[in-house]
Design a protein around this motif. Structure first.
Motif, PDB file in Angstrom:
ATOM      1  N   GLY A  16       0.783  -1.236   0.000  1.00  9.70           N
ATOM      2  CA  GLY A  16       0.000   0.000   0.000  1.00  9.70           C
ATOM      3  C   GLY A  16       0.813   1.283   0.000  1.00  9.70           C
ATOM      4  O   GLY A  16       0.254   2.371   0.026  1.00  9.70           O
ATOM      5  N   THR A  17       2.159   1.170  -0.035  1.00 10.14           N
ATOM      6  CA  THR A  17       2.999   2.377  -0.016  1.00 10.14           C
ATOM      7  C   THR A  17       2.608   3.344  -1.139  1.00 10.14           C
ATOM      8  O   THR A  17       2.429   4.545  -0.906  1.00 10.14           O
ATOM      9  CB  THR A  17       4.484   1.985  -0.191  1.00 10.14           C
ATOM     10  N   ASP A  18       2.481   2.796  -2.354  1.00 13.22           N
ATOM     11  CA  ASP A  18       2.126   3.635  -3.503  1.00 13.22           C
ATOM     12  C   ASP A  18       0.783   4.331  -3.271  1.00 13.22           C
ATOM     13  O   ASP A  18       0.637   5.530  -3.506  1.00 13.22           O
ATOM     14  CB  ASP A  18       1.974   2.771  -4.767  1.00 13.22           C
ATOM     15  N   ASP A  19      -0.181   3.556  -2.805  1.00 11.67           N
ATOM     16  CA  ASP A  19      -1.544   4.073  -2.663  1.00 11.67           C
ATOM     17  C   ASP A  19      -1.601   5.191  -1.635  1.00 11.67           C
ATOM     18  O   ASP A  19      -2.280   6.207  -1.832  1.00 11.67           O
ATOM     19  CB  ASP A  19      -2.496   2.940  -2.237  1.00 11.67           C
ATOM     20  N   ILE A  20      -0.847   4.995  -0.545  1.00  7.13           N
ATOM     21  CA  ILE A  20      -0.846   6.009   0.516  1.00  7.13           C
ATOM     22  C   ILE A  20      -0.150   7.281   0.015  1.00  7.13           C
ATOM     23  O   ILE A  20      -0.640   8.392   0.211  1.00  7.13           O
ATOM     24  CB  ILE A  20      -0.174   5.465   1.796  1.00  7.13           C
ATOM     25  N   ALA A  21       0.973   7.086  -0.688  1.00  9.55           N
ATOM     26  CA  ALA A  21       1.705   8.252  -1.221  1.00  9.55           C
ATOM     27  C   ALA A  21       0.830   9.024  -2.204  1.00  9.55           C
ATOM     28  O   ALA A  21       0.823  10.267  -2.222  1.00  9.55           O
ATOM     29  CB  ALA A  21       2.996   7.796  -1.902  1.00  9.55           C
ATOM     30  N   GLU A  22       0.077   8.296  -3.032  1.00  9.73           N
ATOM     31  CA  GLU A  22      -0.814   8.963  -3.991  1.00  9.73           C
ATOM     32  C   GLU A  22      -1.876   9.798  -3.257  1.00  9.73           C
ATOM     33  O   GLU A  22      -2.157  10.935  -3.652  1.00  9.73           O
ATOM     34  CB  GLU A  22      -1.522   7.918  -4.854  1.00  9.73           C
ATOM     35  N   ALA A  23      -2.449   9.196  -2.226  1.00  6.74           N
ATOM     36  CA  ALA A  23      -3.485   9.901  -1.460  1.00  6.74           C
ATOM     37  C   ALA A  23      -2.895  11.149  -0.806  1.00  6.74           C
ATOM     38  O   ALA A  23      -3.517  12.215  -0.774  1.00  6.74           O
ATOM     39  CB  ALA A  23      -4.081   8.978  -0.404  1.00  6.74           C
ATOM     40  N   GLU A  24      -1.654  11.019  -0.315  1.00  3.84           N
ATOM     41  CA  GLU A  24      -0.992  12.170   0.316  1.00  3.84           C
ATOM     42  C   GLU A  24      -0.772  13.291  -0.693  1.00  3.84           C
ATOM     43  O   GLU A  24      -0.942  14.464  -0.397  1.00  3.84           O
ATOM     44  CB  GLU A  24       0.340  11.736   0.942  1.00  3.84           C
ATOM     45  N   ARG A  25      -0.370  12.907  -1.919  1.00  5.59           N
ATOM     46  CA  ARG A  25      -0.152  13.932  -2.947  1.00  5.59           C
ATOM     47  C   ARG A  25      -1.455  14.640  -3.307  1.00  5.59           C
ATOM     48  O   ARG A  25      -1.463  15.806  -3.636  1.00  5.59           O
ATOM     49  CB  ARG A  25       0.458  13.302  -4.201  1.00  5.59           C
ATOM     50  N   LYS A  26      -2.556  13.889  -3.229  1.00  6.19           N
ATOM     51  CA  LYS A  26      -3.863  14.504  -3.517  1.00  6.19           C
ATOM     52  C   LYS A  26      -4.253  15.475  -2.398  1.00  6.19           C
ATOM     53  O   LYS A  26      -5.139  16.314  -2.590  1.00  6.19           O
ATOM     54  CB  LYS A  26      -4.937  13.418  -3.633  1.00  6.19           C
ATOM     55  N   GLY A  27      -3.614  15.331  -1.254  1.00  7.99           N
ATOM     56  CA  GLY A  27      -3.922  16.205  -0.124  1.00  7.99           C
ATOM     57  C   GLY A  27      -5.255  15.861   0.527  1.00  7.99           C
ATOM     58  O   GLY A  27      -5.897  16.702   1.160  1.00  7.99           O
TER      59      GLY A  27
ATOM     60  N   VAL B  72      -6.130   9.367   3.030  1.00  8.92           N
ATOM     61  CA  VAL B  72      -4.863   8.860   3.573  1.00  8.92           C
ATOM     62  C   VAL B  72      -5.140   7.949   4.759  1.00  8.92           C
ATOM     63  O   VAL B  72      -4.623   6.830   4.833  1.00  8.92           O
ATOM     64  CB  VAL B  72      -3.933  10.028   4.003  1.00  8.92           C
ATOM     65  N   THR B  73      -6.000   8.404   5.655  1.00 11.41           N
ATOM     66  CA  THR B  73      -6.333   7.616   6.849  1.00 11.41           C
ATOM     67  C   THR B  73      -6.950   6.282   6.445  1.00 11.41           C
ATOM     68  O   THR B  73      -6.590   5.224   6.970  1.00 11.41           O
ATOM     69  CB  THR B  73      -7.349   8.392   7.724  1.00 11.41           C
ATOM     70  N   LYS B  74      -7.875   6.346   5.468  1.00 12.44           N
ATOM     71  CA  LYS B  74      -8.572   5.143   5.022  1.00 12.44           C
ATOM     72  C   LYS B  74      -7.589   4.124   4.437  1.00 12.44           C
ATOM     73  O   LYS B  74      -7.622   2.932   4.756  1.00 12.44           O
ATOM     74  CB  LYS B  74      -9.602   5.567   3.972  1.00 12.44           C
ATOM     75  N   LYS B  75      -6.684   4.631   3.588  1.00 15.71           N
ATOM     76  CA  LYS B  75      -5.717   3.731   2.932  1.00 15.71           C
ATOM     77  C   LYS B  75      -4.770   3.120   3.957  1.00 15.71           C
ATOM     78  O   LYS B  75      -4.464   1.934   3.916  1.00 15.71           O
ATOM     79  CB  LYS B  75      -4.908   4.505   1.884  1.00 15.71           C
TER      80      LYS B  75
END
Lengths: 328, 409
Positions: free
Chosen positions: A51-62, A67-70
């Protein structure tokens, strides 16, 4: 010697031009940047999923909620992964899967549920756990569904929800649904529900049989078109034929795209399929056979042809030497 | 009917009928080349060999290629690449050859510029050579259409659109060229005809002309020295090989050519087998799709410099600049006012002009591919495009004031 100096100048400018228009320009063209203009480096991580990629993507989306959900989701996956699965108990749970993954070749909610005969061999363990927990989150396409239960496999939430059950069924797949897998099997199980390969006569319905009568052939063609229409309705567009994909995309793109399609092609409707390293190698082998079948012959013949010209050049050099010996 | 004796050998028989011995003498053993040359003088024969390879590989590909928008892509990528024995080899050779031929053309051109090989007496060599450059460009472009991949389609779209003439909006002309509103079947078949028939014919004619223009002024040499070819030839024939300033084309000059060709073919086949993506763009392995524009449309590397002269300006200015850039090099022998035939390092300011030209051309080539959405690349593109356009007037001025070099000094 003057001639060698001239040669060095020619080589220098040729290589400089090559470097500028190939490696450098292509890096610049395909570079992804975040909203501050910083380069996003997309690296392969050996076909494992945490899930590293998914969390980083969510973080970039702000998007803090996302982020919490992922983070929560992938932490859950980690918890399940740590449990000891019981394959025997898993077999009972697996009965839930066979209801849909039955090889009947019938479209269910968008695609034909893939055969799971080698699911323990070609998919990553963490991914399988994630997929059973929440198919949309595992595929990193949760943005497509207001509610996961709308995903074609969404009903899994109501049938297999207990963490131990998940660990058991994954253990069962890894034990009983593994074994030797051919490139064709790996490709069929992982990709064919969406992608056709016309160079191997493969459609979304699988292998195209040989027909005696034109009528039967046309009837099959209509069935293929109907299936493609269903896939198209679900995916938004018909996923591309993969015949030449091995030549059309570079190694790095293929690896990182298959690991996480959103990273290379944000917004694509292609889900992550969760191949592990072995699964990817098999799929790659299959695509090479379809789109670049001369690769082996090329690599075998290359040294001989180049060797011939090295020999030719040595002879030519000796001839030139003898011709020019008494000229100066 | 002339009188014919019975011939005693095949050679004599041929000689009686088509003057074989005279041909050999005129074209080979008494075609004089200056001795003071380096490997760059072999580029002409390297080009001839590459053209030969392109023709031969092209003939093999032509046997299986199908010029039809429904069949073209698969006839190339499946029939030729997968089904036909060694089809992949011929295609890779053809693709690499098409790219390398331009590398050698550019080296050949810059050699001519460096040593002043276009100056008085040699103007036609330069002009016919530029004609060949244009013909090869047309050949490369038309050939690029044939696999009918994404880049074929979209490059075809962009380039044919140029003929609308910017604000002239001559879309009728564009449609006439395409035979359709967009590139389609009529477009593919006519470019197929151009690629396999008309343009190769023109190229062969121009090659003959190019060789012909060399005959009287002779090949230049490293110092741009004037040579009395008859006197030098007499010395050679008298066995004074050291004293003579010339060598015969065959076998002496040829022995060096063949060696250079050998080195070139090692590179050529290394690329054919191991590093071909630069000449066979991966994007073109996606079939043409008129509804899906690729993120980046760019020509092959050898067109990038002129593409970059088109791109940084507004529509009409860009087209005019592009037009000037295409024609400018033709006029080189007339822009250069210097009386000297000498290598650039002996010609004062011309030396700096030459290296500036190399830097500008390479910078334009790189910038032609780099995304212009980056403001730095866009600005650099504009600067180098303007610089290129100024190179002509600058050359005119600096060569007017160039001092005459006293020969023999």
């Amino acid at each position: 010697m003057r001639e060698l100096k001239i040669f060095a100048v020619v080589v220098f400018f040729s290589l400089l031009t090559y470097w500028l228009v190939e490696p450098y320009a292509h890096h610049q063209m395909h570079m992804k940047v975040d909203k501050d203009g910083k380069e996003i480096v997309i690296k392969s991580h050996g076909f494992t999923y945490d899930g590293t990629d998914d969390i980083a993507e969510a973080e970039r989306k702000g998007d803090a909620a996302l982020v919490t959900k992922k983070k929560a989701f992938w932490a859950d996956v980690k918890t399940v992964a740590a449990l000891k699965g019981n394959a025997a108990a898993g077999e009972t749970v697996f009965a839930n899967c066979i209801g849909c993954h039955n090889g009947a070749n019938i479209n269910m909610g968008g695609v034909i549920p893939p055969n799971l005969d080698h699911s323990g061999a070609i998919y990553d363990k963490n991914y399988l756990i994630a997929l059973i927990k929440d198919p949309a989150m595992a595929g990193n396409v949760d943005h497509k569904y207001a509610d996961t239960s709308l995903h074609p496999m969404g009903s899994i939430k109501f049938t297999v929800s207990d963490n131990q059950q998940i660990a058991d069924v994954v253990a069962y797949m890894q034990e009983k649904k593994a074994g030797e897998v051919t490139p064709k099997e790996a490709f069929t199980e992982a990709c064919v529900r969406c992608h056709a390969v016309r160079y191997t006569k493969t459609t979304q319905l699988g292998d195209t049989p040989k027909f005696k009568h034109k009528k039967d052939e046309l009837a099959h063609e209509i069935k293929v078109i109907e299936e493609q229409d269903l896939v198209k309705a679900y995916m938004g567009n018909l996923p591309p034929d993969l015949s030449m994909m091995i030549r059309a995309r570079g190694e790095h793109f293929m690896e990182t795209f298959i690991e996480n399609p959103q990273g290379q092609l944000a917004g694509t409707s292609m889900p992550r399929v969760g191949l592990n390293q072995e699964g990817y190698e098999k799929v790659k082998e299959y695509l090479t056979e379809a789109g670049d079948p001369s690769k082996k012959a090329r690599e075998q013949l290359g040294p001989w042809v180049i060797g011939f010209f090295v020999f030719f050049t040595i002879l030519a050099f000796l001839w030139k030497k003898s011709m020019w010996r008494d000229l100066h | 009917m002339a009188h014919f004796e019975k011939a005693n050998s095949l050679n004599e028989w041929m000689d009686q009928r088509i003057g074989l011995n005279t041909l050999k003498r005129v074209l080979n053993t008494e075609y004089w080349i200056p001795k003071d040359i380096n490997f760059l003088w072999a580029m002409g024969m390297v080009l001839a060999a590459t053209f030969g390879i392109l023709v031969i590989s092209g003939i093999f590909l032509l046997m299986y290629y199908k010029p039809d928008t429904n069949l073209a892509f698969d006839s190339v990528n499946y029939t030729i690449m997968a089904e036909v024995g060694y089809g992949w080899l011929w295609r890779h050779i053809h693709g690499i050859g098409a790219s390398l031929v331009f590398l050698i053309i550019y080296i050949h051109m810059f050699t001519g510029i460096y040593y002043g090989s276009y100056k008085r007496g040699r103007e036609l060599i330069w002009l016919s050579g530029m004609g060949l450059f244009v013909a090869f460009s047309a050949e490369a472009f038309s050939g690029y259409m044939l696999p009918w991949g994404q880049m074929s389609y979209w490059a075809g779209m962009v380039i044919t659109n140029l003929f609308s003439g910017g604000s002239l909006e001559a879309y009728g002309l564009v449609e006439w060229i395409r035979g359709d509103y967009v590139p389609g079947d009529a477009y593919l078949t006519r470019f197929f005809m151009l690629h396999v028939f008309l343009i190769p014919l023109v190229i062969i004619g121009l090659i003959v002309l190019h060789f012909g223009t060399l005959r009287l002024p002779h090949v230049n040499n490293q110092e741009g020295a004037e040579i009395d070819f008859e006197e030098a030839a007499d010395l050679w024939k008298a066995g004074k090989r050291k004293e003579s300033k010339v060598i015969p084309f065959s076998p002496v000059f040829l022995s060096k050519d063949v060696f250079v060709m050998g080195v070139y073919f090692i590179l050529f086949f290394y690329l054919v087998f191991y590093n071909f993506n630069f000449a066979m763009d991966p994007v073109n392995f996606d079939p043409a799709d008129g509804l899906k524009t690729p993120a980046h449309i760019y020509p092959e590397w050898y067109f990038l410099w002129s593409y970059e002269i088109l791109r940084p300006f507004s529509k009409d200015v860009g087209l005019i600049a592009f037009g000037i850039a295409q024609a400018a090099l033709f006029f080189l022998p007339f822009i250069d006012r210097s009386p000297n035939v000498a290598p650039a390092h002996k010609r004062g300011l011309f030396k700096y002009w030459f290296w500036a030209l190399i830097v500008i051309m390479i910078a334009l080539t790189a910038l032609g591919k780099l995304p212009p959405t980056d403001p730095l690349f866009a600005t650099l593109g504009l600067i180098f495009a303007v610089a290129f356009l100024f190179m002509g007037p600058i050359l005119f001025v600096i060569t007017m004031f160039e001092k005459k070099i006293e020969k023999g000094a």
